[in-house]
Design a protein around this motif. Structure first.
Motif, PDB file in Angstrom:
ATOM      1  N   ALA A   4     -24.696 -21.878 -28.597  1.00  0.00           N
ATOM      2  CA  ALA A   4     -24.840 -21.719 -30.050  1.00  0.00           C
ATOM      3  C   ALA A   4     -26.111 -22.418 -30.476  1.00  0.00           C
ATOM      4  O   ALA A   4     -26.631 -23.263 -29.752  1.00  0.00           O
ATOM      5  CB  ALA A   4     -23.645 -22.349 -30.770  1.00  0.00           C
ATOM      6  N   PHE A   5     -26.640 -22.046 -31.650  1.00  0.00           N
ATOM      7  CA  PHE A   5     -27.642 -22.927 -32.222  1.00  0.00           C
ATOM      8  C   PHE A   5     -27.196 -23.343 -33.608  1.00  0.00           C
ATOM      9  O   PHE A   5     -26.311 -22.736 -34.208  1.00  0.00           O
ATOM     10  CB  PHE A   5     -29.057 -22.347 -32.145  1.00  0.00           C
ATOM     11  N   GLN A  37     -25.308 -15.271 -42.846  1.00  0.00           N
ATOM     12  CA  GLN A  37     -24.212 -16.251 -42.848  1.00  0.00           C
ATOM     13  C   GLN A  37     -22.886 -15.680 -42.378  1.00  0.00           C
ATOM     14  O   GLN A  37     -21.962 -16.430 -42.069  1.00  0.00           O
ATOM     15  CB  GLN A  37     -24.001 -16.814 -44.257  1.00  0.00           C
ATOM     16  N   GLN A  38     -22.765 -14.328 -42.347  1.00  0.00           N
ATOM     17  CA  GLN A  38     -21.483 -13.751 -41.952  1.00  0.00           C
ATOM     18  C   GLN A  38     -21.104 -14.138 -40.525  1.00  0.00           C
ATOM     19  O   GLN A  38     -19.942 -14.090 -40.152  1.00  0.00           O
ATOM     20  CB  GLN A  38     -21.485 -12.228 -42.115  1.00  0.00           C
ATOM     21  N   ILE A  39     -22.106 -14.549 -39.714  1.00  0.00           N
ATOM     22  CA  ILE A  39     -21.799 -14.919 -38.325  1.00  0.00           C
ATOM     23  C   ILE A  39     -21.791 -16.433 -38.131  1.00  0.00           C
ATOM     24  O   ILE A  39     -21.659 -16.915 -37.012  1.00  0.00           O
ATOM     25  CB  ILE A  39     -22.815 -14.293 -37.342  1.00  0.00           C
ATOM     26  N   ALA A  40     -21.944 -17.186 -39.224  1.00  0.00           N
ATOM     27  CA  ALA A  40     -22.049 -18.641 -39.090  1.00  0.00           C
ATOM     28  C   ALA A  40     -20.723 -19.327 -39.405  1.00  0.00           C
ATOM     29  O   ALA A  40     -19.951 -18.863 -40.233  1.00  0.00           O
ATOM     30  CB  ALA A  40     -23.143 -19.160 -40.021  1.00  0.00           C
ATOM     31  N   ALA A  85     -22.175 -14.151 -31.434  1.00  0.00           N
ATOM     32  CA  ALA A  85     -22.176 -13.582 -32.778  1.00  0.00           C
ATOM     33  C   ALA A  85     -23.575 -13.127 -33.179  1.00  0.00           C
ATOM     34  O   ALA A  85     -23.738 -12.095 -33.825  1.00  0.00           O
ATOM     35  CB  ALA A  85     -21.635 -14.604 -33.781  1.00  0.00           C
ATOM     36  N   VAL A  86     -24.600 -13.900 -32.770  1.00  0.00           N
ATOM     37  CA  VAL A  86     -25.982 -13.498 -33.069  1.00  0.00           C
ATOM     38  C   VAL A  86     -26.265 -12.158 -32.383  1.00  0.00           C
ATOM     39  O   VAL A  86     -26.807 -11.236 -32.991  1.00  0.00           O
ATOM     40  CB  VAL A  86     -26.998 -14.563 -32.594  1.00  0.00           C
TER      41      VAL A  86
END
Ligand code: CA
Length: 420
Positions: free
Chosen positions: A315-316, A292-295, A371-372
């Motif tokens: 993004a997904f 979640q840190q990248i969401a 971010a992923v």
């Protein structure tokens, strides 16, 4: 955005470290810097005075490193990218502290092999940034539930995760407490990072293993529900009552008032959606948190388009609440409920073939491809798990396509392949 009308972030913090009832020295150390909102617990190991020196060096180096933190962008705008800047700074800082400890051990041969754990927590507005190495822990008590935010880097935990031993068998294993990651023994260390949005009423505990090995989670929770300034003393008293076979350190702070009213990242709602998702099946609680840190959270009104066919979507998305429908050439081809992905899962920059619309008010998590990519690069454990999940999903979809082709072939709708 901006600071207009923001509530102050008000916290109460306290910490204590105790030698315990069996040890002759205290190798734990902590840092409580309420002014700069930086907190840490470290548990040292090593012969002579190595353990004490390593843990003291770790928290001292962390405190000194803070001057180099660039958090203005995040304070101005709490975007995922600005959040990542702080997390990367934390991870790099912890990694460089490992090198500092190792250099000291090389310079003084009697300290050879010294090392320590480190849990560092930084609060900025409503964001809690966490870096973790070793088997000290960070807990969050929120609305009657105690969440363990970290995963022990110990041999016992590794055997448990791999499914080699059961919880009962691990508890008897003589090497269960051997650390699989620590600061000092190697020049570089892999650092787990996490980001959680906090809100008024949250209580955070940082502690060494000397506390949680003696005091049960339910007792920890009970003692954290009281006055936060008294909690460390109460926790240490409980550990001493249970025998305190090791040094015991507890650092507690409570968020009395906070700028963030609605928590998305790190919330129970998001956790439930991730747990429901086939994509994240088999992820531990700590891994679900680290993902979640990248969401980013995105709220949609009923009827709002999330994705439009023909757009490039970098993004997904994963549905957290509400319902979305998926459309192709004017026809509805699917729906997405909590836990389902919405839109393209692939990381390719192709224009999307489908449109995705919210049928009801909805909350989705947005994972940008950039971010992923950064997370996969920095966290090899998560990278392996995400790759395995993606492959499994791809294999499943491929099998569906083959099934459909076979049915069409049986019905004579398409010719056979090959040279029949
Ligand atoms: Ca210890």
């Amino acid at each position: 955005m901006g600071t207009d009308g923001q509530l102050p972030l008000r916290i109460r913090a306290a910490a204590l470290s105790d030698i315990g009832l069996r040890r002759t020295n205290n190798e734990d150390a902590f840092l409580l810097d309420a002014e700069h909102r930086l907190f840490a617990v470290s548990d040292g190991m090593g012969g002579h005075s190595g353990g004490e020196i390593a843990s003291a060096l770790a928290v001292d180096s962390l405190r000194q490193a803070l001057a180099a933190l660039r958090d203005q962008d995040y304070l101005c705008k709490a975007t995922v990218a600005n959040r990542q800047t702080i997390l990367q700074w934390l991870a790099q800082t912890v990694d460089s502290i490992s090198r500092t400890i190792q250099l000291r051990a090389v310079a003084e041969p009697q300290l050879h092999g010294m090392g320590c754990t480190l849990d560092a927590v930084l609060l900025r507005d409503g964001g809690l940034f966490l870096a973790h190495v070793g088997d000290s822990r960070v807990y969050l008590l929120r609305q009657g539930t105690l969440y363990q935010l970290t995963e022990d880097h110990s041999f016992g935990q590794m055997l448990l995760k791999a499914g080699v031993l059961t919880q009962e068998e691990v508890a008897q294993h003589p090497q269960r407490n051997v650390l699989t990651r620590a600061l000092g023994p190697f020049p570089n260390v892999q650092v787990d990072t996490a980001y959680v949005e906090v809100t008024s009423g949250d209580v955070i505990l940082l502690c060494s293993d000397g506390l949680y090995n003696e005091v049960s989670p339910s007792q920890l929770q009970h003692l954290l529900e009281g006055d936060p300034s008294q909690a460390p003393a109460a926790l240490i008293a409980a550990a001493r009552e249970a025998g305190a076979r090791d040094n015991v350190t507890a650092l507690v702070f409570k968020i009395d008032e906070c700028t963030v009213r609605r928590v998305v990242i790190g919330s129970a709602l998001v956790l439930a959606a991730l747990e429901q998702s086939s994509f994240f099946a088999g992820f531990s609680a700590s891994e679900l948190l680290r993902v979640q840190q990248i969401a980013g959270g995105r709220e949609l009104a009923a009827g709002e388009l999330l994705v439009e066919a023909g757009q490039q979507v970098a993004a997904f998305f994963l549905v957290v609440s509400g319902q979305l429908s998926i459309w192709r050439n004017g026809q509805q081809v699917g729906i997405a409920n909590p836990g389902d992905p919405a839109g393209e899962l692939s990381l390719s920059p192709e224009p999307t073939a489908v449109s995705v619309r919210a049928d009801t008010p909805a909350l989705v998590l947005e994972f940008s491809h950039a971010a992923v990519g950064a997370l996969l690069h920095s966290d090899s454990v998560l990278a392996a798990k995400l790759n395995a999940a993606a492959l499994k999903r791809l294999a499943h979809r491929l099998r569906n396509v083959v099934d459909v082709l076979a049915r069409h072939r049986e019905a004579g709708l398409i010719p056979a392949f090959g040279n029949e």
